[in-house]
Design an enzyme around this catalytic site. Structure first.
Site, short mmCIF file in Angstrom:
data_model
loop_
_atom_site.label_atom_id
_atom_site.label_comp_id
_atom_site.label_asym_id
_atom_site.label_seq_id
_atom_site.Cartn_x
_atom_site.Cartn_y
_atom_site.Cartn_z
N ASP A 1 32.92 27.60 34.30
CA ASP A 1 34.32 27.76 33.92
C ASP A 1 34.50 28.99 33.05
O ASP A 1 33.74 29.22 32.11
CB ASP A 1 34.79 26.52 33.14
CG ASP A 1 34.80 25.30 34.04
OD1 ASP A 1 35.28 25.41 35.18
OD2 ASP A 1 34.30 24.23 33.61
N TYR B 1 50.71 45.68 33.94
CA TYR B 1 49.39 45.58 34.59
C TYR B 1 48.64 46.91 34.44
O TYR B 1 47.46 46.93 34.07
CB TYR B 1 49.63 45.22 36.06
CG TYR B 1 48.41 45.26 36.96
CD1 TYR B 1 47.46 44.23 36.94
CD2 TYR B 1 48.23 46.30 37.87
CE1 TYR B 1 46.36 44.26 37.79
CE2 TYR B 1 47.14 46.34 38.72
CZ TYR B 1 46.20 45.32 38.68
OH TYR B 1 45.13 45.36 39.53
N LYS C 1 45.05 47.57 32.58
CA LYS C 1 43.92 48.12 33.31
C LYS C 1 43.47 49.46 32.71
O LYS C 1 42.27 49.78 32.73
CB LYS C 1 44.29 48.30 34.79
CG LYS C 1 44.33 46.99 35.56
CD LYS C 1 42.93 46.41 35.72
CE LYS C 1 42.91 45.34 36.81
NZ LYS C 1 41.56 44.77 36.99
N1 LIG Z 1 44.23 43.78 45.41
C1 LIG Z 1 44.49 45.02 44.96
O1 LIG Z 1 45.34 45.77 45.51
C2 LIG Z 1 43.72 45.59 43.79
C3 LIG Z 1 43.78 46.96 43.58
C4 LIG Z 1 43.09 47.50 42.50
C5 LIG Z 1 42.36 46.68 41.66
N2 LIG Z 1 42.33 45.34 41.89
C6 LIG Z 1 41.57 44.52 40.96
O2 LIG Z 1 40.46 43.96 41.65
C7 LIG Z 1 40.12 42.69 41.05
C8 LIG Z 1 40.04 41.63 42.13
O3 LIG Z 1 41.34 41.47 42.73
P1 LIG Z 1 41.55 40.74 44.14
O4 LIG Z 1 42.42 41.63 44.95
O5 LIG Z 1 40.24 40.30 44.66
O6 LIG Z 1 42.47 39.51 43.73
P2 LIG Z 1 42.18 37.94 43.60
O7 LIG Z 1 41.50 37.45 44.83
O8 LIG Z 1 43.46 37.33 43.20
O9 LIG Z 1 41.13 37.88 42.40
C9 LIG Z 1 41.53 37.82 41.06
C10 LIG Z 1 40.55 36.93 40.33
O10 LIG Z 1 40.95 36.82 38.95
C11 LIG Z 1 40.87 35.46 38.58
N3 LIG Z 1 41.72 35.11 37.46
C12 LIG Z 1 43.06 34.91 37.44
N4 LIG Z 1 43.44 34.47 36.23
C13 LIG Z 1 42.31 34.40 35.48
C14 LIG Z 1 42.05 33.99 34.15
N5 LIG Z 1 43.00 33.54 33.33
N6 LIG Z 1 40.77 34.02 33.71
C15 LIG Z 1 39.77 34.46 34.52
N7 LIG Z 1 39.95 34.84 35.78
C16 LIG Z 1 41.21 34.81 36.26
C17 LIG Z 1 41.31 34.74 39.85
O11 LIG Z 1 40.96 33.34 39.75
P3 LIG Z 1 41.86 32.16 40.44
O12 LIG Z 1 42.70 32.81 41.48
O13 LIG Z 1 40.86 31.23 40.97
O14 LIG Z 1 42.70 31.63 39.34
C18 LIG Z 1 40.53 35.49 40.89
O15 LIG Z 1 39.20 35.05 40.95
C19 LIG Z 1 41.18 42.43 39.99
O16 LIG Z 1 40.68 42.85 38.74
C20 LIG Z 1 42.33 43.34 40.40
O17 LIG Z 1 43.13 43.68 39.30
C21 LIG Z 1 42.98 44.77 42.95
#
Ligand SMILES: NC(=O)c1ccc[n+]([C@@H]2O[C@H](COP(=O)([O-])OP(=O)(O)OC[C@H]3O[C@@H](n4cnc5c(N)ncnc54)[C@H](OP(=O)(O)O)[C@@H]3O)[C@@H](O)[C@H]2O)c1
Length: 251
Positions: free
Chosen positions: A65, A157, A161
Site C-alpha cells: 500500500d 499538474y 511535475k
Molecule cells: N498519460 C500521459 O499522457 C502522461 C504524459 C506524461 C507523463 N505522464 C506521467 O506518467 C506517469 C504514469 O501515468 P499513466 O499514463 O500510466 O497513468 P495511470 O495509469 O493513471 O497511472 C497513474 C498511477 O498513479 C497512481 N496514483 C494515483 N493517485 C495516487 C496516490 N494518491 N498515491 C499514489 N499513487 C497514486 C495510480 O493508482 P490508482 O489508479 O490505482 O489509484 C496509478 O498507478 C504519471 O506520473 C503521469 O503523470 C503521463
C-alpha cells in the site's frame, strides 16, 4: 543486483497500476526468478496488474500500500518495498486532475500537487538513500513536457511535475559517483486511462513506446529523455517563445 547479462532481479514500481509503469516493467529484461513490487493506493487495481505480470512469467509479484497523500505511507513504502534490493525503481504515480476544478477548489489543487510532487519527495529521499547504500540501481522518474512551460489547460499538474523534475535532477546530481543512475522521463501525450477523456495532442504516443525509450535510455546511460524524441526540440522552441505567442497556441 543485475546478472552478468544485465537482466534485472528486482523492480519496484511506485504507482503500481500505472499503464506506463507496467509497460516499462514488462520491457525490462529480467531473470527467471525476478521479483516485482507494486506500490499504490488501489489494492484491486494492483492485484489485477500483479496477476497480469504473473501471466507474463514474472516469478514473484508483491503488492504494497502506498498513498502519496498519506504522510505515514510515504516513508513506509520505502522500508516495506526494499525487502529485495531493487535494480530498478520506477516512480510513475501521477494524477492529472481537472484544472478548472483546481482553480475553484484549493483542496483539489493541493491534491494535484500532493500526488505529483509533495507526496513523492519523501519517497525519492528514501529511495535515494537506499540506492546509495546498495551502491547500485537505476531510478526512473516519470516527469512530463507539461512541466517545462505552464499551459492554461493543466498548469497545476505542470507546476507539480516541474517540481518533481527539478527535485529528481538535483537528487541525480547528489548521487553522482555512487553507482546509482537516475533517468528523468518527459513524455508528451501518452494514450492511457489518464488521458482517455482528452483529444490526443500532436506527437501523441503509447505506453509501449515510452517503455522502449526508457529501456534504450538505461542502456545508453541517458539522464533526461523526451518521448517521442522530437519533443526535446519542440520544447526547446516552445520554452523560448514569447509569452503572448505561446498563449495563443491551441490546447
Ligand atoms: N498519460 C500521459 O499522457 C502522461 C504524459 C506524461 C507523463 N505522464 C506521467 O506518467 C506517469 C504514469 O501515468 P499513466 O499514463 O500510466 O497513468 P495511470 O495509469 O493513471 O497511472 C497513474 C498511477 O498513479 C497512481 N496514483 C494515483 N493517485 C495516487 C496516490 N494518491 N498515491 C499514489 N499513487 C497514486 C495510480 O493508482 P490508482 O489508479 O490505482 O489509484 C496509478 O498507478 C504519471 O506520473 C503521469 O503523470 C503521463
Amino acid at each position: 543486483m543485475r546478472d552478468a547479462v544485465g537482466r534485472v532481479q528486482s523492480v519496484l514500481l511506485v504507482g503500481g497500476s500505472s499503464e506506463i509503469g507496467l509497460s516499462i516493467v514488462r520491457r525490462l529484461p529480467r531473470t527467471e526468478s525476478a521479483v516485482v513490487c507494486l506500490a499504490g493506493p488501489d489494492r484491486p487495481d494492483m492485484e489485477r496488474a500483479a496477476e497480469a505480470l504473473r501471466q507474463d512469467g514474472v516469478a514473484r509479484v508483491e503488492v504494497v500500500d502506498f498513498d502519496a497523500c498519506a504522510a505515514g505511507s510515504q516513508a513506509e513504502v520505502v522500508t516495506t518495498a526494499f525487502a529485495d534490493e531493487p535494480d530498478v525503481v520506477i516512480v510513475a504515480a501521477g494524477f492529472l486532475g481537472d484544472q478548472e476544478t483546481a482553480e475553484r477548489d484549493p483542496v483539489a489543487a493541493a491534491k494535484i500537487i500532493d500526488i505529483n510532487f509533495r507526496g513523492l519527495v519523501p519517497v525519492l529521499v528514501g529511495v535515494g538513500q537506499r540506492l546509495r547504500a546498495q551502491g547500485h540501481g537505476t531510478l526512473v522518474v516519470m516527469s512530463t513536457v507539461a512541466g517545462e512551460r505552464p499551459r492554461r489547460a493543466n498548469y497545476t499538474y505542470g507546476a507539480a511535475k516541474a517540481g518533481l523534475d527539478a527535485f529528481t535532477r538535483g537528487l541525480a546530481a547528489s548521487l553522482d559517483g555512487s553507482g546509482v543512475r537516475v533517468i528523468v522521463v518527459r513524455p508528451g501525450f501518452v494514450r492511457t486511462r489518464m488521458t482517455a477523456h482528452l483529444k490526443p495532442a500532436p506527437f501523441s504516443t503509447t505506453p509501449d513506446k515510452v517503455a522502449d525509450a526508457v529501456a534504450s535510455a538505461i542502456d545508453a546511460h541517458a539522464r533526461v529523455i523526451w518521448v517521442p524524441g522530437i519533443l526535446r526540440w519542440v520544447m526547446l522552441i516552445l520554452r523560448h517563445m514569447p509569452e503572448r505567442i505561446f498563449r495563443r497556441l491551441p490546447g
